[in-house]
Write a protein that holds these residues in place. Structure first.
Motif, PDB file in Angstrom:
ATOM      1  N   GLU A 126       0.843  -1.187   0.000  1.00 59.15           N
ATOM      2  CA  GLU A 126       0.000   0.000   0.000  1.00 59.15           C
ATOM      3  C   GLU A 126       0.878   1.236   0.000  1.00 59.15           C
ATOM      4  OE1 GLU A 126      -4.016  -1.622   2.322  1.00 59.15           O
ATOM      5  OE2 GLU A 126      -2.899   0.085   3.122  1.00 59.15           O
ATOM      6  N   LEU A 127       0.395   2.270  -0.657  1.00 60.47           N
ATOM      7  CA  LEU A 127       1.113   3.539  -0.723  1.00 60.47           C
ATOM      8  C   LEU A 127       0.318   4.599   0.024  1.00 60.47           C
ATOM      9  CD1 LEU A 127       3.472   5.213  -1.990  1.00 60.47           C
ATOM     10  CD2 LEU A 127       1.920   5.719  -3.872  1.00 60.47           C
ATOM     11  N   TRP A 128       0.965   5.249   0.973  1.00 60.25           N
ATOM     12  CA  TRP A 128       0.347   6.283   1.798  1.00 60.25           C
ATOM     13  C   TRP A 128       1.171   7.564   1.725  1.00 60.25           C
ATOM     14  CZ3 TRP A 128      -3.721   5.905   5.664  1.00 60.25           C
ATOM     15  CH2 TRP A 128      -4.377   4.658   5.670  1.00 60.25           C
ATOM     16  N   ILE A 129       0.535   8.671   2.057  1.00 64.00           N
ATOM     17  CA  ILE A 129       1.269   9.921   2.231  1.00 64.00           C
ATOM     18  C   ILE A 129       0.867  10.554   3.562  1.00 64.00           C
ATOM     19  CG2 ILE A 129       1.597  10.463  -0.217  1.00 64.00           C
ATOM     20  CD1 ILE A 129      -0.811  12.373  -0.023  1.00 64.00           C
ATOM     21  N   ALA A 130       1.811  11.267   4.146  1.00 64.21           N
ATOM     22  CA  ALA A 130       1.525  12.144   5.281  1.00 64.21           C
ATOM     23  C   ALA A 130       1.725  13.571   4.796  1.00 64.21           C
ATOM     24  CB  ALA A 130       2.449  11.846   6.457  1.00 64.21           C
ATOM     25  N   LEU A 131       0.760  14.416   5.062  1.00 66.92           N
ATOM     26  CA  LEU A 131       0.814  15.815   4.639  1.00 66.92           C
ATOM     27  C   LEU A 131       1.095  16.676   5.858  1.00 66.92           C
ATOM     28  CD1 LEU A 131      -2.306  15.685   2.314  1.00 66.92           C
ATOM     29  CD2 LEU A 131       0.096  15.561   1.639  1.00 66.92           C
ATOM     30  N   THR A 132       2.067  17.571   5.749  1.00 69.37           N
ATOM     31  CA  THR A 132       2.486  18.364   6.900  1.00 69.37           C
ATOM     32  C   THR A 132       2.402  19.859   6.610  1.00 69.37           C
ATOM     33  OG1 THR A 132       4.828  18.383   6.247  1.00 69.37           O
ATOM     34  CG2 THR A 132       4.081  16.536   7.589  1.00 69.37           C
ATOM     35  N   VAL A 138       1.604  16.945  11.346  1.00 68.85           N
ATOM     36  CA  VAL A 138       0.790  16.194  10.392  1.00 68.85           C
ATOM     37  C   VAL A 138      -0.600  16.808  10.275  1.00 68.85           C
ATOM     38  CG1 VAL A 138      -0.258  13.958   9.868  1.00 68.85           C
ATOM     39  CG2 VAL A 138       2.048  14.058  10.835  1.00 68.85           C
ATOM     40  N   ILE A 139      -0.991  17.111   9.058  1.00 68.38           N
ATOM     41  CA  ILE A 139      -2.350  17.585   8.790  1.00 68.38           C
ATOM     42  C   ILE A 139      -3.280  16.383   8.621  1.00 68.38           C
ATOM     43  CG2 ILE A 139      -3.814  18.898   7.210  1.00 68.38           C
ATOM     44  CD1 ILE A 139      -1.294  20.490   6.425  1.00 68.38           C
ATOM     45  N   GLU A 140      -2.838  15.433   7.818  1.00 69.20           N
ATOM     46  CA  GLU A 140      -3.615  14.204   7.651  1.00 69.20           C
ATOM     47  C   GLU A 140      -2.775  13.144   6.968  1.00 69.20           C
ATOM     48  OE1 GLU A 140      -6.895  14.221   4.865  1.00 69.20           O
ATOM     49  OE2 GLU A 140      -6.106  16.003   3.867  1.00 69.20           O
ATOM     50  N   LYS A 141      -3.227  11.882   7.105  1.00 71.42           N
ATOM     51  CA  LYS A 141      -2.641  10.752   6.395  1.00 71.42           C
ATOM     52  C   LYS A 141      -3.639  10.313   5.330  1.00 71.42           C
ATOM     53  CE  LYS A 141      -2.271   7.993   9.938  1.00 71.42           C
ATOM     54  NZ  LYS A 141      -2.804   8.761  11.078  1.00 71.42           N
ATOM     55  N   VAL A 142      -3.136   9.960   4.154  1.00 75.21           N
ATOM     56  CA  VAL A 142      -4.021   9.597   3.050  1.00 75.21           C
ATOM     57  C   VAL A 142      -3.503   8.326   2.374  1.00 75.21           C
ATOM     58  CG1 VAL A 142      -5.063  10.322   0.872  1.00 75.21           C
ATOM     59  CG2 VAL A 142      -4.537  12.044   2.630  1.00 75.21           C
ATOM     60  N   LYS A 143      -4.379   7.352   2.230  1.00 72.24           N
ATOM     61  CA  LYS A 143      -4.035   6.153   1.465  1.00 72.24           C
ATOM     62  C   LYS A 143      -4.215   6.464  -0.013  1.00 72.24           C
ATOM     63  CE  LYS A 143      -5.429   1.336   0.758  1.00 72.24           C
ATOM     64  NZ  LYS A 143      -6.342   0.250   1.194  1.00 72.24           N
ATOM     65  N   ALA A 168      -1.153  21.716   2.302  1.00 72.71           N
ATOM     66  CA  ALA A 168       0.092  21.211   2.877  1.00 72.71           C
ATOM     67  C   ALA A 168       1.305  21.868   2.222  1.00 72.71           C
ATOM     68  CB  ALA A 168       0.167  19.697   2.689  1.00 72.71           C
ATOM     69  N   THR A 169       2.386  21.925   2.962  1.00 66.77           N
ATOM     70  CA  THR A 169       3.657  22.386   2.406  1.00 66.77           C
ATOM     71  C   THR A 169       4.664  21.242   2.297  1.00 66.77           C
ATOM     72  OG1 THR A 169       4.471  23.010   4.609  1.00 66.77           O
ATOM     73  CG2 THR A 169       3.350  24.716   3.320  1.00 66.77           C
ATOM     74  N   LEU A 206       8.824  17.445  -1.127  1.00 67.68           N
ATOM     75  CA  LEU A 206       8.798  16.035  -0.769  1.00 67.68           C
ATOM     76  C   LEU A 206       9.876  15.833   0.292  1.00 67.68           C
ATOM     77  CD1 LEU A 206       7.819  13.129  -1.134  1.00 67.68           C
ATOM     78  CD2 LEU A 206       9.502  12.866  -2.962  1.00 67.68           C
ATOM     79  N   LEU A 207       9.473  15.615   1.514  1.00 67.43           N
ATOM     80  CA  LEU A 207      10.408  15.567   2.639  1.00 67.43           C
ATOM     81  C   LEU A 207      11.118  14.221   2.748  1.00 67.43           C
ATOM     82  CD1 LEU A 207       8.075  17.307   5.243  1.00 67.43           C
ATOM     83  CD2 LEU A 207       9.989  18.343   4.008  1.00 67.43           C
TER      84      LEU A 207
END
Length: 226
Positions: A126-132, A138-143, A168-169, A206-207
């Motif tokens: 699975e691929l997820w992102i964390a947006l900050t 963290v603002i939110e996590k998204v699958k 997000a930045t 992209l951190l």
């Protein structure tokens, strides 16, 4: 004139959608709760009169009982009075609630700990992102996607759309390798490079990209390959 005959930007519900909830007065917020006025007053006018009776003090309004509201104000029945009391009680309880503590992602280990419970035991990728935000909270996590045992797909447009919607930045990418091998593939490298370049065009960064297994991980940032 009935509220529905007002200019759209002056109606409480439409005004909230157009300008945001902070643009509404206390009377307009109360009008949304009660929904309608009486034969002589709109919901806003009735709300203004209710607030005026307590010197526009919400704490004083909260002290009025359901019976007080029904007796004193024509157009306020039991259902509307209960709605007003319930809303004010929620406001009190919010004041006593503990603010949500968002996790901060400042190291690759922080990111690993965030995603590990979600991905460590999966038999597929699975691929997820964390947006900050700018403070790395963290603002939110998204699958983003789900694949098979050896790969998953990624659409940059979906990732960037989620980041834009969240204002997000920073973006941290993470996916798992069920095989237990933490070394990234060529596809992982290409995705990282393309997302890094696309994010820059939108003034985002992209951190990191974390490749995760149960017990270990690979960080593009730590390895200097980002």
């Amino acid at each position: 004139m009935k509220i529905k005959e007002w200019a759209e930007e002056d109606r409480p519900r439409e005004k909230m959608l157009l300008k945001g909830i902070a643009s509404l007065s206390d009377a307009e917020l109360l009008a949304i709760l009660i929904g309608s006025g009486n034969s002589q007053e709109t919901a806003v006018q009735l709300s203004q009169r209710i607030l005026s009776s307590v010197d526009n003090n919400l704490n004083a309004l909260a002290k009025l009982s359901i019976k007080d509201l029904i007796i004193k104000f024509r157009g306020i029945g039991e259902a509307k009075a209960i709605t007003i009391n319930a809303a004010l009680e929620l406001g009190k309880r919010r004041g006593n609630s503990t603010p949500i503590q968002r996790p901060a992602l400042r190291t690759s280990d922080d990111a690993y700990r965030l995603f590990h419970p979600l991905l460590c035991d999966l038999p597929h990728e699975e691929l997820w992102i964390a947006l900050t935000n700018r403070s790395s909270f963290v603002i939110e996590k998204v699958k983003i996607s789900q694949g098979g045992t050896s790969e998953t797909s990624a659409d940059l447009r979906i990732i960037l759309k989620a980041a834009i919607n969240a204002l997000a930045t920073g973006i941290i990418l993470c996916h798992n390798h069920p095989s237990g091998n933490i070394r990234p593939s060529q596809q992982d490298d290409h995705l990282t490079q393309h997302l890094r370049d696309a994010a820059r065009l939108l003034d985002m960064q992209l951190l990191d990209h974390i490749v995760l297994t149960d017990g270990s991980y690979y960080s593009y940032s730590d390895e200097g390959t980002l």
